[in-house]
Motif scaffolding. Structure first.
Motif, short mmCIF file in Angstrom:
data_model
loop_
_atom_site.label_atom_id
_atom_site.label_comp_id
_atom_site.label_asym_id
_atom_site.label_seq_id
_atom_site.Cartn_x
_atom_site.Cartn_y
_atom_site.Cartn_z
N ILE A 1 1.01 -0.81 -4.83
CA ILE A 1 2.04 -0.72 -5.87
C ILE A 1 2.02 -1.94 -6.78
N PHE A 2 1.66 -3.11 -6.24
CA PHE A 2 1.68 -4.33 -7.04
C PHE A 2 0.57 -4.37 -8.08
N THR A 3 -0.46 -3.55 -7.91
CA THR A 3 -1.52 -3.48 -8.93
C THR A 3 -1.22 -2.38 -9.95
N THR B 1 0.84 -1.20 0.00
CA THR B 1 0.00 0.00 0.00
C THR B 1 0.87 1.24 0.00
N ILE B 2 0.64 2.13 -0.95
CA ILE B 2 1.43 3.34 -1.09
C ILE B 2 0.95 4.38 -0.09
N ILE B 3 1.89 4.84 0.75
CA ILE B 3 1.58 5.83 1.78
C ILE B 3 1.93 7.23 1.30
N ALA B 4 3.06 7.33 0.61
CA ALA B 4 3.53 8.63 0.11
C ALA B 4 4.35 8.38 -1.14
N VAL C 1 6.40 -7.86 -13.27
CA VAL C 1 7.20 -6.89 -12.51
C VAL C 1 6.84 -6.97 -11.02
N ALA C 2 5.55 -7.10 -10.72
CA ALA C 2 5.11 -7.18 -9.32
C ALA C 2 5.72 -8.39 -8.63
N GLU C 3 5.69 -9.55 -9.28
CA GLU C 3 6.25 -10.76 -8.68
C GLU C 3 7.75 -10.62 -8.47
#
Length: 168
Positions: A99-101, A75-78, A107-109
């Motif tokens: 970020i993984f979505t 989860t992106i916080i900033a 790339v995510a893996e």
């Protein structure tokens, strides 16, 4: 409610006023009761935090590389504006998303295993990968709580495509 109050000596303080009116049987106000608390120190601390946050945002947005902060689940916080530009996403949609979505599954893996490594070891991790035809050097720095547990991760992605081409 919160308001500034002037003291007898002319100085100003911040107070929190929590009060209510008391009514008689004819619905007329007979008195007010409540509490007023000096919150000057808290308001000064909030102002300092606001200034620090504004300076931090300006500093992060002044660099041409991507820099962002995530929870260990992605989860992106900033994030700075470079991240939003590279992911082709408005900042307001980016914060709170994962970020993984925001990247391809491949790339995510690939990146998840390095993030997991940083979470498990509590040590910085560095690796290179390719995204959208650009060579990116990624640096993951774990943020630890007072017990040594990773709570968040700071990530910087440096575009090294030109350097790679020059080396080749």
């Amino acid at each position: 409610f919160e308001l500034k109050a002037r003291c007898r000596d002319g100085s100003e303080i911040w107070v929190s006023d929590n009060s209510r009116a008391k009514f008689d049987e004819d619905a007329k106000i007979v008195r007010y009761e409540g509490i007023v608390v000096d919150i000057t120190d808290r308001k000064r601390a909030e102002e300092k935090l606001y200034k620090i946050e504004a300076m931090t945002k300006a500093l992060l947005n002044g660099i041409p590389e991507s820099a962002f902060l995530i929870e260990s689940d992605g989860t992106i916080i900033a994030a700075n504006t470079t991240v939003a530009q590279r992911l082709n996403c408005p900042m307001e949609d980016l914060i709170g998303s994962n970020i993984f979505t925001r990247v391809s599954q491949e790339v995510a893996e690939f990146r998840r295993k390095y993030i997991d490594q940083a979470v498990q070891t509590g040590k910085p991790v560095q690796f290179e990968d390719v995204r959208s035809g650009r060579d990116i050097e990624n640096r993951i720095s774990p943020i630890l709580d007072q017990h040594g547990k990773v709570t968040r991760l700071a990530i910087v992605g440096i575009d090294i495509t030109d350097r790679k081409h020059a080396e080749a």
